[in-house]
Design a protein around this motif. Sequence first.
Motif, PDB file in Angstrom:
ATOM      1  N   GLY A 154       0.809  -1.214   0.000  1.00 35.93           N
ATOM      2  CA  GLY A 154       0.000   0.000   0.000  1.00 35.93           C
ATOM      3  C   GLY A 154       0.840   1.259   0.000  1.00 35.93           C
ATOM      4  O   GLY A 154       0.523   2.236  -0.701  1.00 35.93           O
ATOM      5  N   ILE A 155       1.931   1.255   0.772  1.00 39.92           N
ATOM      6  CA  ILE A 155       2.829   2.418   0.806  1.00 39.92           C
ATOM      7  C   ILE A 155       3.469   2.632  -0.562  1.00 39.92           C
ATOM      8  O   ILE A 155       3.652   3.773  -1.014  1.00 39.92           O
ATOM      9  CB  ILE A 155       3.907   2.214   1.893  1.00 39.92           C
ATOM     10  CG1 ILE A 155       3.262   2.302   3.281  1.00 39.92           C
ATOM     11  CG2 ILE A 155       5.018   3.244   1.762  1.00 39.92           C
ATOM     12  CD1 ILE A 155       4.201   1.983   4.416  1.00 39.92           C
ATOM     13  N   PHE A 156       3.807   1.545  -1.243  1.00 36.05           N
ATOM     14  CA  PHE A 156       4.370   1.645  -2.593  1.00 36.05           C
ATOM     15  C   PHE A 156       3.369   2.291  -3.549  1.00 36.05           C
ATOM     16  O   PHE A 156       3.724   3.153  -4.366  1.00 36.05           O
ATOM     17  CB  PHE A 156       4.756   0.259  -3.102  1.00 36.05           C
ATOM     18  CG  PHE A 156       5.214   0.233  -4.525  1.00 36.05           C
ATOM     19  CD1 PHE A 156       6.470   0.710  -4.868  1.00 36.05           C
ATOM     20  CD2 PHE A 156       4.386  -0.249  -5.531  1.00 36.05           C
ATOM     21  CE1 PHE A 156       6.897   0.703  -6.194  1.00 36.05           C
ATOM     22  CE2 PHE A 156       4.798  -0.273  -6.851  1.00 36.05           C
ATOM     23  CZ  PHE A 156       6.058   0.204  -7.180  1.00 36.05           C
ATOM     24  N   ILE A 157       2.089   1.917  -3.421  1.00 34.72           N
ATOM     25  CA  ILE A 157       1.050   2.512  -4.265  1.00 34.72           C
ATOM     26  C   ILE A 157       0.892   3.995  -3.946  1.00 34.72           C
ATOM     27  O   ILE A 157       0.749   4.838  -4.850  1.00 34.72           O
ATOM     28  CB  ILE A 157      -0.283   1.765  -4.072  1.00 34.72           C
ATOM     29  CG1 ILE A 157      -0.159   0.319  -4.553  1.00 34.72           C
ATOM     30  CG2 ILE A 157      -1.412   2.471  -4.825  1.00 34.72           C
ATOM     31  CD1 ILE A 157      -1.383  -0.538  -4.273  1.00 34.72           C
ATOM     32  N   LEU A 158       0.923   4.335  -2.640  1.00 38.29           N
ATOM     33  CA  LEU A 158       0.829   5.743  -2.254  1.00 38.29           C
ATOM     34  C   LEU A 158       1.995   6.550  -2.804  1.00 38.29           C
ATOM     35  O   LEU A 158       1.822   7.693  -3.245  1.00 38.29           O
ATOM     36  CB  LEU A 158       0.785   5.859  -0.719  1.00 38.29           C
ATOM     37  CG  LEU A 158      -0.489   5.372  -0.023  1.00 38.29           C
ATOM     38  CD1 LEU A 158      -0.318   5.393   1.485  1.00 38.29           C
ATOM     39  CD2 LEU A 158      -1.679   6.249  -0.435  1.00 38.29           C
ATOM     40  N   ALA A 159       3.186   5.952  -2.786  1.00 30.18           N
ATOM     41  CA  ALA A 159       4.369   6.650  -3.314  1.00 30.18           C
ATOM     42  C   ALA A 159       4.239   6.896  -4.814  1.00 30.18           C
ATOM     43  O   ALA A 159       4.711   7.915  -5.329  1.00 30.18           O
ATOM     44  CB  ALA A 159       5.630   5.839  -3.018  1.00 30.18           C
ATOM     45  N   LEU A 160       3.605   5.968  -5.519  1.00 32.80           N
ATOM     46  CA  LEU A 160       3.428   6.128  -6.967  1.00 32.80           C
ATOM     47  C   LEU A 160       2.563   7.342  -7.306  1.00 32.80           C
ATOM     48  O   LEU A 160       2.753   7.973  -8.355  1.00 32.80           O
ATOM     49  CB  LEU A 160       2.798   4.864  -7.565  1.00 32.80           C
ATOM     50  CG  LEU A 160       3.689   3.623  -7.648  1.00 32.80           C
ATOM     51  CD1 LEU A 160       2.916   2.448  -8.232  1.00 32.80           C
ATOM     52  CD2 LEU A 160       4.933   3.906  -8.498  1.00 32.80           C
ATOM     53  N   VAL A 161       1.607   7.655  -6.421  1.00 32.49           N
ATOM     54  CA  VAL A 161       0.731   8.811  -6.679  1.00 32.49           C
ATOM     55  C   VAL A 161       1.246  10.064  -5.976  1.00 32.49           C
ATOM     56  O   VAL A 161       0.541  11.082  -5.911  1.00 32.49           O
ATOM     57  CB  VAL A 161      -0.719   8.508  -6.239  1.00 32.49           C
ATOM     58  CG1 VAL A 161      -1.289   7.370  -7.064  1.00 32.49           C
ATOM     59  CG2 VAL A 161      -0.791   8.178  -4.748  1.00 32.49           C
ATOM     60  N   GLY A 162       2.461   9.986  -5.409  1.00 33.49           N
ATOM     61  CA  GLY A 162       3.095  11.174  -4.841  1.00 33.49           C
ATOM     62  C   GLY A 162       2.790  11.447  -3.388  1.00 33.49           C
ATOM     63  O   GLY A 162       3.079  12.532  -2.887  1.00 33.49           O
TER      64      GLY A 162
END
Length: 200
Positions: free
Chosen positions: A33-41
């Motif tokens: 989930g953190i990786f996905i959040l990082a992808l959207v900035g």
Amino acid sequence: MKKTLARGLMNLLPMALSLWLFWSLFVSLDGLGIFILALVGINQHFVGAGFLLVVAIVFAVGLLFSVSPIVWLYGWIERQLMRFPLFKSVYGSIRDIASLMNREGKPNTQQTVLVKQANGGYVVGFIMTDTPPQPLLDALPEGDWVPVLFQLSYQMAGVTSLVKRDDLILVDWSFEEAMRFNLTAGISQTPSSSVVKTKS
């Protein structure tokens, strides 16, 4: 002292391993989930934010699959991918296991049975379905045949055998408790469980 250590280990180990397993799953999903959040900035988050995001995504996907066009589109994509033999084998196996775990809204056909052996003993098995594949029924002699799963101890593998229904002894025992009994070769038993044999 040896008995005390063994008693402590037997009580502590299952709890510790279970907590470790669920914590590892939490950490893995939180990291995803953190990786996905990082992808959207989004780089500022609290502990568990990634896990909550993954749960929300899974819930949203579940809602989407209640819409007919989405179900049709996914089914079409699935049929196209199933044309590849390797993907079909891997995906089919995973899908079957997932469908076995999710029995909501489906009749419970996993009946626990006893099957008599040639030496007079009995083996615990499970009727997984009342409708065997038609090619098998066509190849077998006439009779009421059902597929019975014999679980192997200490592993998830098992052997499926086709047995006549008249040769089965139905057992008033839940699938979960009987499966636990088979997987641990009888070591794990629920003290309050009562087993009642009834002829089919």
